[in-house]
Design an enzyme around this catalytic site. Structure first.
Site: not given
Ligand code: TYD
Length: 136
Positions: A50
């Site tokens: 992303h």
């Molecule tokens: P996600 O953005 O998919 O992780 P990555 O960037 O590693 O692919 O986030 C995974 C999960 O964590 C999603 O349910 C949202 C949650 N999350 C939070 O609650 N707070 C945060 O600061 C972040 C980055 C994610």
């Protein structure tokens, strides 16, 4: 945002007979206010995939090692993060993928914004069309 703005930042670290202490101050050792810290661990497979519309980040390999591929609208580059005293600064509107995590890897992320899932561009296509639209 240009991929040339993605860079490795040396974290100020002091070694003495007790070990090493590394510290990070906002707007001094990282070029943003630190509003949020999160870390990923027990990692299975790849993460990221992303770009963030309003978030600047510093990625730190607290434990183990992994790779990060960053993209602007035209170029991409792979960084290997394997040194706890070196973080990868990724400004907003850079697409990123994290992969090849070692078994014990822990990645800590410092960010300048609160979490907001609406501010994510979740595919390269969406990222590129957003950049075309806003002209960055
Ligand atoms: P996600 O953005 O998919 O992780 P990555 O960037 O590693 O692919 O986030 C995974 C999960 O964590 C999603 O349910 C949202 C949650 N999350 C939070 O609650 N707070 C945060 O600061 C972040 C980055 C994610």
């Amino acid at each position: 945002m240009n991929i040339k703005e993605v860079k490795i930042i040396d974290i100020p670290s002091t070694e003495d007979s007790r070990g090493i202490l590394s510290s990070i101050e906002q707007n001094q050792d990282v070029p943003f206010n630190i509003k949020r810290v999160f870390y990923i661990h027990q990692i299975k497979g790849s993460r990221g995939g992303h770009a963030l519309i309003n978030t600047d980040q510093l990625l730190l390999p607290l434990c183990g090692h992994f790779k990060v591929k960053v993209y602007d609208s035209q170029h991409s580059k792979v960084f290997i993060l394997n040194d706890i005293t070196k973080g990868l600064y990724i400004p907003r509107l850079i697409f990123l993928e994290m992969f090849d995590f070692s078994e014990n890897a822990v990645c800590m992320v410092l960010a300048n914004s609160k979490y907001n899932k609406k501010k994510y561009l979740r595919s390269l296509e969406e990222f590129k069309s957003y950049i075309d639209k806003v002209g960055k």
